[in-house]
Scaffold this active site. Structure first.
Site, PDB file in Angstrom:
ATOM      1  N   GLU A  35      -2.961  10.406  -6.844  1.00  0.00           N
ATOM      2  CA  GLU A  35      -4.224  11.039  -6.665  1.00  0.00           C
ATOM      3  C   GLU A  35      -5.421   9.964  -6.738  1.00  0.00           C
ATOM      4  O   GLU A  35      -6.507   9.684  -5.890  1.00  0.00           O
ATOM      5  CB  GLU A  35      -4.743  12.288  -7.714  1.00  0.00           C
ATOM      6  CG  GLU A  35      -4.236  13.567  -7.494  1.00  0.00           C
ATOM      7  CD  GLU A  35      -2.648  13.647  -8.055  1.00  0.00           C
ATOM      8  OE1 GLU A  35      -2.229  12.642  -8.633  1.00  0.00           O
ATOM      9  OE2 GLU A  35      -2.075  14.671  -8.022  1.00  0.00           O
ATOM     10  N   HIS A  76      -3.409  24.531 -13.956  1.00  0.00           N
ATOM     11  CA  HIS A  76      -3.841  24.824 -12.452  1.00  0.00           C
ATOM     12  C   HIS A  76      -5.150  25.685 -12.221  1.00  0.00           C
ATOM     13  O   HIS A  76      -5.206  26.235 -11.265  1.00  0.00           O
ATOM     14  CB  HIS A  76      -2.666  25.530 -11.765  1.00  0.00           C
ATOM     15  CG  HIS A  76      -1.628  24.507 -11.426  1.00  0.00           C
ATOM     16  ND1 HIS A  76      -0.780  23.941 -12.345  1.00  0.00           N
ATOM     17  CD2 HIS A  76      -1.108  23.893 -10.256  1.00  0.00           C
ATOM     18  CE1 HIS A  76       0.374  23.213 -11.546  1.00  0.00           C
ATOM     19  NE2 HIS A  76      -0.113  23.164 -10.158  1.00  0.00           N
TER      20      HIS A  76
END
Lengths: 330, 335
Positions: free
Chosen positions: B69, B138
């Site tokens: 990322e 999440h």
């Protein structure tokens, strides 16, 4: 790219240029250290003392269209790249005549004119940005090399590995240049890395690497010519480890308790300027008085830079929040 | 927009399809635009947003990235500085934390640190919010954290028109823009004009007019808040619903206009209460419209707990319509 072009042609003139570039960095930073004690320059001040051969050997080999991403120890990169010394010194003072309008200071020198993308004070933080700059050139098919400087401390950061992987995976024209000065702040390389042969790490990503004596400006330039030519030819990344040493503390706040004074003294004797200068004199390529003349010229340039910075102005506080977002009315 | 909609044919579309159409549009309009992120290409996007785009635009412009990322977000920053118009997709806001250094220390600061010499015209999209039973790593709603950072803009499209239209406005912005797409909205469907285009990203929107109390919200909570307003209407209370749309910079004008009209307000925010965007909105109301208020402000936020996996606990952790109704009634003295 002919092979001959990859080799430095060490004419007298060129040799003196290399020496001048290194002396200019050294003198500029010496003055910065003095101004720091006078509190004219504040914040962190990371000097390049001892590492001059790297910037002086590599950056002039780059073309004007090429891009540079540097670290917080970037005065040398900025000066060799051609950001005027006046603008760099004014930036050190925080004056709005500085190369970053006074907003960045020592660690954030920027120049769009010379494709100089900072001055990044997060270790490893510039590496993905360099990959992205190269990606933009790659996608447009532009013949541009992005040179990315970082210290050996960055090797421990995830972004080092992420960046090498991306550059190799997408075959991007980045020249990674590790300035290995053996200490990440105060932590010696062998206290922080399981593998201290840094040029072996790019092999994991299929990136060719070379290690060079970073105290030898001619060797650095030769390696840079090979590396830059290769990146330009192949469009793929390349890695250069320059082994060097920093003669001064990490920053002006560092008491250097982590290393012996004798170690520093030993390295100073092998310093890039003293070594090259002696070699030039021994080879009869330069005489003492010529070198003194160069020193005098630099002295004048530094004095003028300090005067320029002193004359500079403080940005009005009313403009404090400018440059947070683009001014779309302008 | 309502006026423009009346003139063209509308089509049933999902939020997911609206985002995809926005990306396709942008790619067609400007060859500098490209999408990169994890699973955006071959897989078709973790939430199937980019399905089919690889076939249409090829792997150079629909660029699959490694699970890295920070690396590819930073590469997006560099590419934007190098003249491209990248859209970076981060799978979820939780993963975006791995790229926070790049977002905060580079994207948000480079214009300032460089004295305006370099800007970062980058768009970062990511999913946010709870409700899919994906548990704590999440399901969080951290857009309020991002809204704390000067130098970036933060958008939260709650409607189909915004899902379709905000991306183009974001790409035209010279500064980094983060777009948060609530996971519960991807399957939402409705009618949208086929020629729906760019929307303004500077203003909040009044989604329902009302006179008695302002319900201020954004993103996935908009629909629950509208449901609450409907329930309140059944009980004789007229609630106005304000959709913030842009979380940074906040549109104080629209917020204060609504509060000055209704004189009461509840802020609904899927972020945790402490240090939340709701706290910021409430404080601004206190600063700018205190003397126009008829009573204390109220907040409905997430419980201060990592979002749990079991459905009933997950639902209990995040704002629900009945809580909004209860809060509004309490503030109106209608227990």
């Amino acid at each position: 790219m002919s092979r001959a072009a990859d080799k430095p042609h060490l004419s007298r003139e060129h040799a003196l240029d290399l020496l001048r570039a290194m002396m200019r960095i050294r003198r500029f930073e010496g003055e910065c250290a003095r101004l720091y004690t006078e509190q004219k320059i504040r914040g962190f001040l990371h000097l390049y003392d001892g590492e001059e051969a790297i910037a002086a050997g590599i950056i002039p080999v780059l073309e004007a269209r090429d891009r540079i991403v540097a670290t917080y120890r970037e005065h040398a990169h900025a000066l060799v790249r051609g950001i005027p010394m006046n603008a760099v010194m004014a930036e050190m003072f925080g004056k709005q005549e500085g190369c970053s309008h006074g907003r960045g200071g020592s660690m954030h020198l920027f120049s769009s004119e010379t494709n100089f993308y900072g001055g990044n004070a997060i270790v490893g933080g510039g590496m993905p940005v360099a990959v992205g700059l190269a990606l933009s050139d790659h996608m447009r098919g532009d013949d541009v090399v992005t040179a990315c400087f970082f210290g050996e401390g960055a090797v421990a950061e995830g972004e080092f590995h992420e960046s090498l992987n991306l550059a190799a995976l997408w075959s991007l024209p980045v020249l990674f240049i590790c300035e290995n000065n053996l200490y990440a702040m105060g932590t010696a390389l062998d206290r922080s890395e399981s593998v201290t042969d840094i040029h072996k790490k790019p092999d994991c990503y299929g990136i060719d690497a070379e290690v060079v004596d970073g105290m030898d400006v001619v060797a650095v330039e030769a390696a840079a010519r090979r590396a830059i030519a290769k990146v330009r030819e192949t469009g793929a990344p390349h890695f250069l480890e320059c082994r060097t040493y920093r003669f001064r503390a990490h920053s002006m706040f560092d008491a250097q308790l982590y290393r012996d004074k004798s170690e520093v003294e030993e390295w100073r004797e092998k310093g890039p300027i003293v070594r090259f200068r002696e070699w030039l004199e021994d080879a009869g390529m330069a005489h003492g008085e010529e070198i003194e003349k160069i020193a005098e010229e630099i002295e004048g340039e530094v004095a003028e830079a300090v005067a320029f910075a002193e004359r500079g102005s403080w940005e009005p506080v009313t403009e404090l929040t400018r440059f947070t977002y683009a001014d779309r009315t302008a | 927009m309502a006026d423009a909609a009346a003139k063209s044919t509308t089509r049933e579309i999902t939020y997911r399809e609206a985002v995809r159409a926005a990306i396709r549009d942008a790619m067609q309009r400007d060859e500098r635009v490209f999408l990169m992120g994890e699973d955006v290409g071959r897989y078709g996007g973790c939430y199937a947003v980019s399905k089919g785009l690889l076939e249409e635009f090829g792997p150079a412009r629909i660029r699959d990235t490694p699970l890295s990322e920070s690396g590819f977000t930073g590469a997006g920053i560099g590419a934007a500085m190098g003249g491209m118009r990248p859209i970076v997709e981060l799978m979820t806001v939780n993963f975006s934390l791995l790229a926070l250094d790049q977002i905060m220390n580079n994207a948000a600061t480079i214009r300032h640190m460089s004295g305006n010499q370099f800007g970062v015209p980058l768009v970062i999209r990511m999913a946010t919010g709870a409700g899919k039973q994906l548990a704590a790593q999440h399901s969080h709603s951290l857009e309020g954290w991002y809204a704390h950072i000067p130098g970036i803009k933060v958008l939260a499209p709650a409607t189909l028109a915004d899902a379709r239209g905000m991306l183009w406005s974001a790409l035209e912005d010279p500064d980094p823009v983060l777009i948060f797409e609530n996971v519960m909205l991807y399957n939402m469907s409705g009618e949208l004009p086929e020629d729906a285009g760019a929307v303004n990203i500077d203003k909040a929107a009044v989604r329902r007019e009302g006179a008695d109390i302002s319900l201020i919200t954004y993103g996935g909570s908009l629909w629950k808040t509208l449901e609450a307003a409907e329930t309140l209407a059944g009980e004789g209370l007229s609630a106005e619903v304000v959709d913030l749309r842009t979380l940074r910079p906040l549109d104080d004008e629209t917020i204060m206009a609504s509060v000055r009209k209704t004189r009461r307000a509840v802020v609904v925010d899927e972020g945790w209460r402490s240090g939340s965007l709701a706290a910021e909105v409430c404080t601004r109301i206190m600063e700018q419209a205190f003397w126009d208020l008829d009573g204390p402000l109220g907040r409905v936020c997430s419980e201060e707990v990592p979002i749990p996996y079991p459905h009933h606990l997950e639902q209990a952790a995040i704002p629900q319509a009945d809580e909004v109704v209860a809060m509004a009634k309490a503030l109106m003295g209608r227990e």
